[in-house]
Structures are given as C-alpha cells and as structure tokens.
Design a protein around this motif. Structure first.
Motif, PDB file in Angstrom:
ATOM      1  N   PHE A  91     -30.673  62.556 -49.648  1.00 21.28           N
ATOM      2  CA  PHE A  91     -29.504  61.694 -49.480  1.00 21.28           C
ATOM      3  C   PHE A  91     -29.621  60.523 -50.450  1.00 21.28           C
ATOM      4  CE2 PHE A  91     -32.814  60.523 -46.532  1.00 21.28           C
ATOM      5  CZ  PHE A  91     -32.888  59.146 -46.614  1.00 21.28           C
ATOM      6  N   LEU A  92     -28.481  59.911 -50.748  1.00 22.32           N
ATOM      7  CA  LEU A  92     -28.432  58.800 -51.690  1.00 22.32           C
ATOM      8  C   LEU A  92     -28.828  57.511 -50.990  1.00 22.32           C
ATOM      9  CD1 LEU A  92     -27.632  58.361 -54.668  1.00 22.32           C
ATOM     10  CD2 LEU A  92     -25.374  57.654 -53.859  1.00 22.32           C
ATOM     11  N   HIS A  93     -29.736  56.760 -51.606  1.00 17.57           N
ATOM     12  CA  HIS A  93     -30.200  55.478 -51.068  1.00 17.57           C
ATOM     13  C   HIS A  93     -30.186  54.473 -52.212  1.00 17.57           C
ATOM     14  CE1 HIS A  93     -33.634  52.933 -49.090  1.00 17.57           C
ATOM     15  NE2 HIS A  93     -32.445  52.376 -48.989  1.00 17.57           N
ATOM     16  N   GLY A  94     -29.042  53.773 -52.385  1.00 14.68           N
ATOM     17  CA  GLY A  94     -28.899  52.887 -53.527  1.00 14.68           C
ATOM     18  C   GLY A  94     -28.950  53.717 -54.802  1.00 14.68           C
ATOM     19  N   PRO A  95     -29.780  53.323 -55.774  1.00 16.76           N
ATOM     20  CA  PRO A  95     -29.910  54.114 -57.005  1.00 16.76           C
ATOM     21  C   PRO A  95     -30.871  55.290 -56.856  1.00 16.76           C
ATOM     22  CG  PRO A  95     -31.274  52.159 -57.159  1.00 16.76           C
ATOM     23  CD  PRO A  95     -30.531  52.048 -55.848  1.00 16.76           C
ATOM     24  N   CYS A  96     -31.432  55.476 -55.678  1.00 14.50           N
ATOM     25  CA  CYS A  96     -32.474  56.485 -55.459  1.00 14.50           C
ATOM     26  C   CYS A  96     -31.926  57.722 -54.744  1.00 14.50           C
ATOM     27  CB  CYS A  96     -33.621  55.922 -54.617  1.00 14.50           C
ATOM     28  SG  CYS A  96     -34.404  54.452 -55.325  1.00 14.50           S
ATOM     29  N   ILE A  97     -32.610  58.830 -54.964  1.00 15.06           N
ATOM     30  CA  ILE A  97     -32.413  60.018 -54.150  1.00 15.06           C
ATOM     31  C   ILE A  97     -33.588  60.051 -53.180  1.00 15.06           C
ATOM     32  CG2 ILE A  97     -32.164  62.514 -54.109  1.00 15.06           C
ATOM     33  CD1 ILE A  97     -29.893  61.072 -55.533  1.00 15.06           C
ATOM     34  N   SER A  98     -33.290  60.089 -51.903  1.00 12.35           N
ATOM     35  CA  SER A  98     -34.341  59.982 -50.890  1.00 12.35           C
ATOM     36  C   SER A  98     -34.506  61.284 -50.123  1.00 12.35           C
ATOM     37  CB  SER A  98     -34.011  58.858 -49.897  1.00 12.35           C
ATOM     38  OG  SER A  98     -34.055  57.604 -50.533  1.00 12.35           O
ATOM     39  N   THR A  99     -35.722  61.477 -49.663  1.00 14.55           N
ATOM     40  CA  THR A  99     -36.016  62.568 -48.751  1.00 14.55           C
ATOM     41  C   THR A  99     -36.945  62.033 -47.677  1.00 14.55           C
ATOM     42  OG1 THR A  99     -36.775  64.861 -48.599  1.00 14.55           O
ATOM     43  CG2 THR A  99     -38.017  63.410 -50.048  1.00 14.55           C
ATOM     44  N   LYS A 100     -37.127  62.798 -46.636  1.00 14.62           N
ATOM     45  CA  LYS A 100     -37.965  62.360 -45.520  1.00 14.62           C
ATOM     46  C   LYS A 100     -39.264  63.158 -45.501  1.00 14.62           C
ATOM     47  CE  LYS A 100     -34.870  59.590 -43.487  1.00 14.62           C
ATOM     48  NZ  LYS A 100     -35.059  58.139 -43.322  1.00 14.62           N
ATOM     49  N   TYR A 101     -40.313  62.482 -45.104  1.00 15.73           N
ATOM     50  CA  TYR A 101     -41.596  63.138 -44.894  1.00 15.73           C
ATOM     51  C   TYR A 101     -42.027  62.881 -43.463  1.00 15.73           C
ATOM     52  CZ  TYR A 101     -46.604  64.000 -44.958  1.00 15.73           C
ATOM     53  OH  TYR A 101     -47.867  64.444 -44.651  1.00 15.73           O
ATOM     54  N   ASP A 102     -42.267  63.955 -42.725  1.00 14.20           N
ATOM     55  CA  ASP A 102     -42.654  63.817 -41.326  1.00 14.20           C
ATOM     56  C   ASP A 102     -44.163  63.637 -41.227  1.00 14.20           C
ATOM     57  OD1 ASP A 102     -40.138  64.431 -39.645  1.00 14.20           O
ATOM     58  OD2 ASP A 102     -40.144  65.978 -41.182  1.00 14.20           O
ATOM     59  N   SER A 103     -44.592  62.415 -40.986  1.00 17.57           N
ATOM     60  CA  SER A 103     -46.020  62.136 -40.878  1.00 17.57           C
ATOM     61  C   SER A 103     -46.420  62.061 -39.408  1.00 17.57           C
ATOM     62  CB  SER A 103     -46.357  60.823 -41.587  1.00 17.57           C
ATOM     63  OG  SER A 103     -45.706  59.735 -40.961  1.00 17.57           O
ATOM     64  N   LYS A 104     -47.706  61.747 -39.183  1.00 16.65           N
ATOM     65  CA  LYS A 104     -48.237  61.727 -37.813  1.00 16.65           C
ATOM     66  C   LYS A 104     -47.525  60.709 -36.932  1.00 16.65           C
ATOM     67  CE  LYS A 104     -52.019  59.378 -37.260  1.00 16.65           C
ATOM     68  NZ  LYS A 104     -51.744  58.292 -36.302  1.00 16.65           N
ATOM     69  N   SER A 105     -47.335  59.504 -37.481  1.00 16.14           N
ATOM     70  CA  SER A 105     -46.889  58.402 -36.646  1.00 16.14           C
ATOM     71  C   SER A 105     -45.403  58.089 -36.782  1.00 16.14           C
ATOM     72  CB  SER A 105     -47.698  57.136 -36.979  1.00 16.14           C
ATOM     73  OG  SER A 105     -47.616  56.860 -38.370  1.00 16.14           O
ATOM     74  N   LYS A 106     -44.797  58.479 -37.911  1.00 18.05           N
ATOM     75  CA  LYS A 106     -43.390  58.136 -38.117  1.00 18.05           C
ATOM     76  C   LYS A 106     -42.798  59.037 -39.189  1.00 18.05           C
ATOM     77  CE  LYS A 106     -44.300  54.662 -41.703  1.00 18.05           C
ATOM     78  NZ  LYS A 106     -44.063  53.280 -42.145  1.00 18.05           N
ATOM     79  N   VAL A 107     -41.489  58.947 -39.335  1.00 18.89           N
ATOM     80  CA  VAL A 107     -40.823  59.644 -40.426  1.00 18.89           C
ATOM     81  C   VAL A 107     -40.783  58.693 -41.617  1.00 18.89           C
ATOM     82  CG1 VAL A 107     -38.705  60.729 -41.217  1.00 18.89           C
ATOM     83  CG2 VAL A 107     -39.440  61.037 -38.851  1.00 18.89           C
ATOM     84  N   ALA A 108     -41.520  59.027 -42.675  1.00 22.49           N
ATOM     85  CA  ALA A 108     -41.582  58.176 -43.849  1.00 22.49           C
ATOM     86  C   ALA A 108     -40.489  58.577 -44.834  1.00 22.49           C
ATOM     87  CB  ALA A 108     -42.949  58.299 -44.510  1.00 22.49           C
ATOM     88  N   GLU A 109     -40.055  57.621 -45.628  1.00 28.64           N
ATOM     89  CA  GLU A 109     -39.004  57.866 -46.602  1.00 28.64           C
ATOM     90  C   GLU A 109     -39.592  57.844 -48.007  1.00 28.64           C
ATOM     91  OE1 GLU A 109     -35.012  55.497 -47.793  1.00 28.64           O
ATOM     92  OE2 GLU A 109     -35.060  56.268 -45.738  1.00 28.64           O
ATOM     93  N   ILE A 110     -39.268  58.851 -48.802  1.00 29.74           N
ATOM     94  CA  ILE A 110     -39.720  58.950 -50.176  1.00 29.74           C
ATOM     95  C   ILE A 110     -38.503  58.735 -51.075  1.00 29.74           C
ATOM     96  CG2 ILE A 110     -40.975  60.334 -51.862  1.00 29.74           C
ATOM     97  CD1 ILE A 110     -42.544  59.848 -49.283  1.00 29.74           C
ATOM     98  N   ASP A 111     -38.513  57.679 -51.865  1.00 27.86           N
ATOM     99  CA  ASP A 111     -37.415  57.374 -52.774  1.00 27.86           C
ATOM    100  C   ASP A 111     -37.794  57.773 -54.195  1.00 27.86           C
ATOM    101  OD1 ASP A 111     -35.813  56.384 -50.818  1.00 27.86           O
ATOM    102  OD2 ASP A 111     -36.151  54.276 -51.260  1.00 27.86           O
ATOM    103  N   THR A 112     -36.929  58.522 -54.851  1.00 28.35           N
ATOM    104  CA  THR A 112     -37.153  58.893 -56.244  1.00 28.35           C
ATOM    105  C   THR A 112     -35.941  58.481 -57.068  1.00 28.35           C
ATOM    106  OG1 THR A 112     -36.257  61.095 -55.861  1.00 28.35           O
ATOM    107  CG2 THR A 112     -38.639  60.844 -55.656  1.00 28.35           C
ATOM    108  N   MET A 113     -36.196  58.026 -58.262  1.00 32.59           N
ATOM    109  CA  MET A 113     -35.121  57.498 -59.097  1.00 32.59           C
ATOM    110  C   MET A 113     -35.284  57.981 -60.532  1.00 32.59           C
ATOM    111  SD  MET A 113     -34.470  53.519 -60.103  1.00 32.59           S
ATOM    112  CE  MET A 113     -34.643  52.986 -58.421  1.00 32.59           C
ATOM    113  N   LEU A 114     -34.203  58.429 -61.137  1.00 34.69           N
ATOM    114  CA  LEU A 114     -34.212  58.761 -62.553  1.00 34.69           C
ATOM    115  C   LEU A 114     -33.909  57.497 -63.344  1.00 34.69           C
ATOM    116  CD1 LEU A 114     -32.744  61.851 -64.257  1.00 34.69           C
ATOM    117  CD2 LEU A 114     -32.061  59.616 -65.083  1.00 34.69           C
TER     118      LEU A 114
END
Length: 654
Positions: A158-181
């Motif tokens: 999904f779009l997050h500002g200038p970034c394309i984001s995805t979710k990573y399901d970790s042990k304690s929480k859902v972490a967000e990974i932002d990538t930007m061209l």
C-alpha cells in the motif's frame, strides 16, 4: 547541580549500544550493495541508530543509470557518448523541492524503466516533459516483489506517503517495511550554503562536510504539500548525509535526542499525530549542536542539554518555522496547521513547567526496560547477522549449482573483506564459515552427481566433510550440525543422522533463543541462564544459546529428503525452524529404515510442535511445517486422515 547517577548510567548505556547499531547499518548496506548487488540502502531513524517506538524500517532504492544533474548538459545517461537525459528544474517550486525534466533528443533509453517497463518517457505527466512522482511510484509498486525477499512478508502493498509499504508479521507486533524509489543526485547548488557556511564551533568538521558533499543526495517522489504542481515535484533527501552527521555525535548528544524522542512518543505524538515528526527533532538538534560549544555536551549536563533542545523546539513553534538543516530557506513547518501548532506550543510549555522531573522519569522508565542481561548484549550483532544472512540467501534462490558455487565463493571473499574493514567482524566471520561449509558439501556432492565414486567413497574426503561441518556446528544450533545430519542421510548412514538430530533436540532447551528473520521468539532474561558466563563472546553465545532458521537451498535440493525437495520445486528457499527440521529428518530416517512404530511416534511430535507454535505460525503465516506434517501423516495414516488434519489446522491458522 549534583550529578544524577541515572544520567551517567543512561549515557554509558548509550555509548555501548549506539556503535553496534551503526555497525549493523554499515553491514546491511555493505551486503545490499556489494553482495546482493541491489542498489538499496537502509535509511531512516533505525538506520541512524536512534529509532522512535513507532519507527518503520526504511529502504531506499536508487534508480540505476539515471542521475539528474543540476545543469543541462552536465550529466550522462548510459553511454558517455550519449546526450544527457534528465535535469533538475527548480523554477516555481518551494525551497527543498525540484522538478525533474526529460530533455529532448535522440538518446537511447537504457534505464531499468526501459528494461522492465515502457521507458523513462512514459513516466512523464501527459503533455509535459516532467517526470510524475505518482507514475514512478506506481511503477515501483510493480517492481517491488522482484527486488525484496518475501519470506515473512505479507503479499499486499500500500502507498504510505512517497513509500510503498508492506507488513511483516513479527513475534510481538505487525511491523511496517517502507521502501522508496529515488534518484541518486550530485550535491545540489541550492544546498551550497550548507557547504560554505561559517561554523563558530567547527561542527560538523570540514572533513565531514567534504565527505557529505562528495556523497551527494537523493530525490524522493513527493511534492510540496501546498503546491499546485505537487505531482511533478521531488523532494531533496539528505538521508546519507544525516547518517554521517549523527554518527559523529558523542554519547551525550545521542542520549539527548533519544530521550527527546521518548518524550514525544509518550506524551506528545499521541495527542498531535504527524504534527511534529521525529525528523523535526533531529533537525532542531543539528542546529543546536552547530551553534553550541562542544564542552556543553557532557553526561553531567544531560538535563541542561535536554532543556536547551526543548526550548529550541518551543521557539520553532512560536515562530511557526523550522529551517531545513541543508536548505534553510525551506521552512518545513509552513504546510502545518497554525492552529494545531499553537496547541502543541502550549502543550510543550506545560511540559517545560514540569522541570527536571519529566526527564528523570523518562530516563528511569527507559532504563528499567533496557534488557541488560548477558545474552541480549549481543542482540544487535545477531540481528545484523540474521538480516544479512537472509538477504544473501534470498538473492541466491534461483541460481543453478555452477552459478551458486561462483556466487558463494565471491560472497565469502566479500564477507571477509567487510570483516577486515571492521564492520561486525564476528558476524562476517560466522557468515563466511557457514558459506564455506556449504561449499564443502557442494564439492563433495558434485563429485557424486558426476559419478566420481572413488572420490565419494574416500574415507579421507568423508572425514574432511565431517570435520568441516562439525566446526561449522559451533556457530549455532541450526547451521553445521543439521547440515551434518543431511550429509549422513545422503550417505544412507541413518543411525548417524539420527544421533545428530537427537543431539539437536536434546540441546534445544528453554534457554535457546530462536532467531527468525528480523525477530527473536522470546526476550532472554538473566535468571533464565543461571550457568551463563559473564559476558560470553558472540561465538560462545551463538553456540550455547542462539538458534537461527535452518536454510534449505533449491540449488542443493538433491541433498534433501524427497518431501523437502517437493517444497523446493518452485525455486523457493525455505527458512525453517531447526527443531522442526530435526524432527522431520528423524521421521525420514525411520521411514528409510522401515521402522513404522518410530514413524508414528515422530509424526506425533511434529503435530505437537505445530500445535505448540500455532500462534506464531498464525502471525508469520508460515504454513510450510503444516504441509510437511501432512505429508508425513499421509505415509503412516490414510489420505482422509491427513486431509482432515490439514484442513482443521489451516482453519485455525487463517
């Protein structure tokens, strides 16, 4: 003012963990650039080493073959004989932003946009020669799955500002990974004032300034919030410069900005989300250090330093102006709501009236949550190791045996060079030993595949492989020791393989911390480790207490049991829990030996393992072990029984 012990302790702790975080960032960026050959760098507050509680993990991908220049005719695109393709256009834009214009000409588009899409010109806004940040971001979202590993990641983006984001399901929480061209850009003229600025206290030093200018900057796909041509604008990003500056901070300065971020995380941001981001705190800190004598920044002055930083933030809110550190004409606050800024100003004044107590409370609370036990002492190193390991293996997933061998040799050389340069030498040594062990297996089995039975049956050669794998087994529970079990399995030495996997199961006690990609399955505590040595080395810690995911490589699939090979047919690398793999390999050994009763007992252990880890499997969406358990059930029970088990288990997971 009396020296507060908590301040001294906090600064001391900061001096210990911060350099490790810096080394981790350098290791990850080295792996990305030199080993995986992907032009991506780790960025944001986590990469800098001073994350907020809510900080995302950020990666910036630098476009290949396109480097915008400040002047027409300066930059080359592709071959040196070709005309320049893109230039910056700063007309009618807010300070700190630019447009990127494609020049007319007969130049050949050799960019990745031509290789994977319709070319650079197709990313211009219709009817213009200006690149559209929106079209570029849309293009990036289609390329993302082919560049970054998806193990542990959710498939949707999904779009997050200038970034394309995805979710990573970790042990304690859902972490967000932002990538930007982004575009890699030479140092812009609009930021020359920063290079030439007179600095009363010689900070940053001229050496740092020269290093930063040489590095250049980036352009990221986001326009000024109040612009009428927002889609055509790109923001200057100085992420790499900010690393260099923050990494020059002393421990008191690191502690100061860290505690200020804690104050905003705990008390301010929940009431005023997105109004005063951590980037504003960092920028205010830059200006403050530049305008302050270095003798001011001492551990015993921590409260005074914090008060001064807070006063400067309040002053910025009073003026409704915060100058970008590299382009001061850019008031980064002028697109914010004046009414909301006024409310935040009043909130911070109330906070100021609480005196030193507000700082002491935050320091005490944070000290109480810092895990200072001996196992955690190495956590940052192990985290850098596991991420690097994951990235390297993932880039090798589609290689055939010959290419994999050459890639592995080069990887070993690169890791050794990185370690010699002082970047996490312990982690680099562990990784290089792991790959050397795999090369040994490759050399042995390539002879088997070629029909060189004299080499295969050589007692000397077998002993060499065994010795190599036993030495590698010292690295962690899941590296050499399980490779040794596979080695015995392939030689049809099933009792020897069983002995190894039973050793793994016995050693896998409650004290072992299992590391998955970016995450560990529990937080170790001192009282869990009564026999732990004081400050064991990383090698001792890995050998006694740390387990990494066991890696199954498609290029070596012929070494694994048939059921594992089935899972590798689509070219995936399987990152599997080492304890589960030990149980699964145990089942395969009993199956080959024809021991039906033991097969029954072992498949029950597999079912118990799935049941005990059902919550973790649900979070990480790791269904591989359910598939393997079902396959084993199909061998010892009926198809109906295995199908019912699979359906019931998956129903509880999805």
């Amino acid at each position: 003012m009396d020296i507060v012990p908590e301040c001294m302790e906090y600064v001391k702790h900061t001096a210990e963990y911060f350099p490790k975080r810096v080394m981790r960032t350098k290791l990850l960026n080295f792996v990305l650039e030199k080993i995986t050959k992907v032009p991506v760098f780790y960025s944001g507050s986590r990469a800098e080493g001073i994350p907020c509680v809510s900080s995302d993990t950020d990666f910036m991908y630098e476009v290949k073959a396109v480097s915008p220049g400040s002047h027409e005719g300066e930059n080359r695109f592709g071959d040196e004989e070709e005309n320049v393709s893109v230039v910056l256009d700063l007309t009618d834009v807010h300070p700190g932003y630019t447009k990127v214009r494609i020049l007319n000409g007969s130049w050949q588009d050799s960019s990745e946009f031509a290789l994977y899409g319709n070319g650079l010109r197709s990313l211009c806004k219709l009817g213009t020669s200006y690149l559209s940040n929106m079209l570029v971001s849309e293009y990036w979202s289609t390329r993302l799955p082919n560049i970054f590993p998806n193990h542990g990641m959710r498939q949707e983006t999904f779009l997050h500002g200038p970034c394309i984001s995805t979710k990573y399901d970790s042990k304690s929480k859902v972490a967000e990974i932002d990538t930007m061209l982004c575009w890699k850009c030479e140092w812009p003229e609009v930021a020359n004032e920063w290079v030439e600025r007179d600095r009363k206290f010689n900070w940053p030093t001229q050496e740092i300034v020269n290093e930063i200018k040489k590095t250049g900057c980036n352009l990221v796909p986001v326009g000024y919030a109040n612009s009428g041509t927002k889609e055509l604008e790109w923001r200057f990003s100085f992420s790499k410069a900010e690393w260099v500056i923050i990494w020059s901070f002393n421990a008191t300065q690191i502690a100061c900005i860290d505690i200020m971020k804690l104050l905003f995380d705990n008390c301010i941001s929940p009431k005023f989300p997105d109004l005063f981001p951590s980037y504003f705190i960092k920028t205010t800190m830059f200006w403050l250090i530049e305008e302050t004598d270095c003798n001011f920044w001492k551990p015993q002055n921590l409260f005074v330093c914090l008060d001064k930083l807070l006063l400067n933030i309040i002053s910025c809110l009073d003026q409704k102006r915060i100058r970008n550190y590299f382009i001061p004409e850019n008031n980064m606050m002028d697109a914010k709501s004046p009414e909301e800024l006024a409310k935040l100003h009043e909130e911070l004044k109330i906070c100021w009236d609480n005196g030193e107590e507000k700082w002491l409370r935050l320091i005490k609370e944070n000290l109480s949550t810092i895990d200072k036990n001996e196992i955690y002492f190495h956590h940052i190193l192990i985290n850098g190791l596991t991420i690097s390991r994951h990235l390297i293996y993932t880039t090798m997933q589609s290689l055939n045996l010959t290419d994999w061998k050459e890639k592995t040799k080069q990887t070993i050389r690169d890791l050794k060079r990185c370690g010699e340069n002082g970047t996490l030498p312990d982690a680099c040594n562990i990784l290089s030993q792991e790959f050397e062990a795999l090369l040994t297996i490759y050399s042995f089995y390539s002879s088997r595949f070629d029909g060189n039975m004299e080499f295969i049956l050589s007692t000397e050669n077998i002993k060499h492989v065994e010795e190599t794998l036993r030495n590698c087994a010292k690295l962690s529970h899941s590296t050499g020791i399980l490779q040794l079990a596979i080695f015995y399995f392939c030689l049809e030495r099933y009792p020897d393989a069983l002995q190894v996997v039973q050793q793994v199961q016995k050693k896998y006690t409650s004290q072992v911390v299992h590391y998955q990609f970016w995450e560990r399955h529990k937080t170790p505590r001192d009282h869990d480790y009564p026999q732990a040595m004081q400050r064991p080395s990383l090698e001792q810690t890995m050998q006694n207490y740390i387990s990494l995911d066991f890696v199954l490589l498609p290029c070596l699939s012929r070494l694994y049991p048939d059921m594992i090979q089935e899972k590798l047919r689509d070219g995936r690398i399987l990152f599997i829990h080492p304890l589960f793999f030990a149980i699964h390999l145990q089942f395969c050994c009993f199956c080959m030996m024809g021991d039906v009763e033991k097969c029954e007992e072992t498949v029950q252990k597999m079912q118990i393992f799935v049941k005990q880890n059902i919550d973790l499997l649900r979070k990480t969406r790791d269904f591989t072990i359910v598939d393997l358990t079902t396959s084993c059930l199909r061998i010892v029970r009926t198809d109906k029984h295995s199908e019912d088990y699979f359906n019931e288990t998956m129903k509880s997971l999805i």
